[in-house]
Design an enzyme around this catalytic site. Structure first.
Site, PDB file in Angstrom:
ATOM      1  N   HIS A  22       0.840  -1.198   0.000  1.00 17.46           N
ATOM      2  CA  HIS A  22       0.000   0.000   0.000  1.00 17.46           C
ATOM      3  C   HIS A  22       0.875   1.248   0.000  1.00 17.46           C
ATOM      4  CE1 HIS A  22      -3.561   2.428   1.470  1.00 17.46           C
ATOM      5  NE2 HIS A  22      -2.555   3.188   1.895  1.00 17.46           N
ATOM      6  N   GLU A  23       1.853   1.286   0.905  1.00 12.15           N
ATOM      7  CA  GLU A  23       2.729   2.452   0.987  1.00 12.15           C
ATOM      8  C   GLU A  23       3.626   2.573  -0.235  1.00 12.15           C
ATOM      9  OE1 GLU A  23       2.698   4.925   3.054  1.00 12.15           O
ATOM     10  OE2 GLU A  23       1.032   4.062   4.163  1.00 12.15           O
TER      11      GLU A  23
END
Length: 233
Positions: A22-23
């Site tokens: 996600h990051e």
């Protein structure tokens, strides 16, 4: 006991992968839009250690995993975060809209990963009988972690991704007011997620708005992901 430990390990790996990718997606999106800050700081890495936040990626998800498995026997909800990817929005051609796209990249990655996980279900018949149960458990945990993380981050509360998307699409005066919420955003999230529901239960009331929203959307999202992977559930 060994089964519980294995379930904890598999669920923890699934959650860490979901949060890490996600990051990383935020960083790659920013790079694609012209900001190489994350690249220069080594945050365009798929190495989880580059993104791990001790509290948000390990301690809090670990407590939730163990608590739910011990109390409920299954995982119903996950919450966590990684170290925020550095983004210099002023380097985008359109800073507000660019930041909204960067924010949307995180949940988009999670939904994509959930779909990949559902596609992996087609491989289960070819797994050895000894590995069938842990493989199926990991796939389920991986899909659930990604869908919950993606949906949760779309809540329109800064600094969640949904809040930053709202800042990018609202008219400027409203966007400025919305952005100012970011300073208190995490406190608002924790208040709605943990403190108020706990206080309400102690008082004999059922007040858990975030859980209520996610519990209504999650079954539909799970069915959609499996249907897109060609599997009926």
């Amino acid at each position: 006991m060994n089964g519980v430990i294995l379930e904890i390990v598999l669920a923890a790996v699934a959650a860490i992968l979901a949060i890490t990718l996600h990051e990383a997606a935020h960083g790659f999106a920013a790079w694609g839009l012209g900001d190489d800050t994350a690249k220069l700081q080594g945050r365009l890495s798929l190495n989880p250690l580059r993104h791990v936040d001790r509290v948000g990626t390990i301690i809090l998800p670990g407590i939730l995993l163990i608590g739910q498995l011990v109390a409920l026997g299954h995982i119903g909800f996950m919450f966590g975060w990684a170290k925020p990817v550095p983004v210099a929005a002023w380097r985008f051609r359109h800073p507000r809209q660019g930041m909204a796209l960067v924010a949307a990249a995180g949940p988009a990655m999670n939904f994509f990963l959930a779909w990949i996980g559902a596609l992996c279900g087609w491989l289960l018949p070819y797994v050895s009988p000894q590995m069938m149960a842990p493989s199926a458990s990991f796939i389920q945990d991986f899909i659930l972690a990604n869908i919950v993380l993606g949906l949760f981050n779309l809540l329109p509360i800064p600094p969640l991704d949904g809040g930053r998307i709202m800042v990018g699409i609202l008219p400027l005066p409203l966007a400025a007011a919305w952005a100012r919420m970011e300073r208190a955003g995490i406190a608002v999230v924790l208040l709605l997620l943990f403190i108020l529901p706990l206080a309400a239960r102690q008082a004999g009331y059922n007040f858990d708005p975030i859980h209520e929203i996610l519990s209504r959307i999650l079954p539909w999202a799970m069915r959609l992901v499996f249907n897109l992977a060609g599997q009926s559930v």
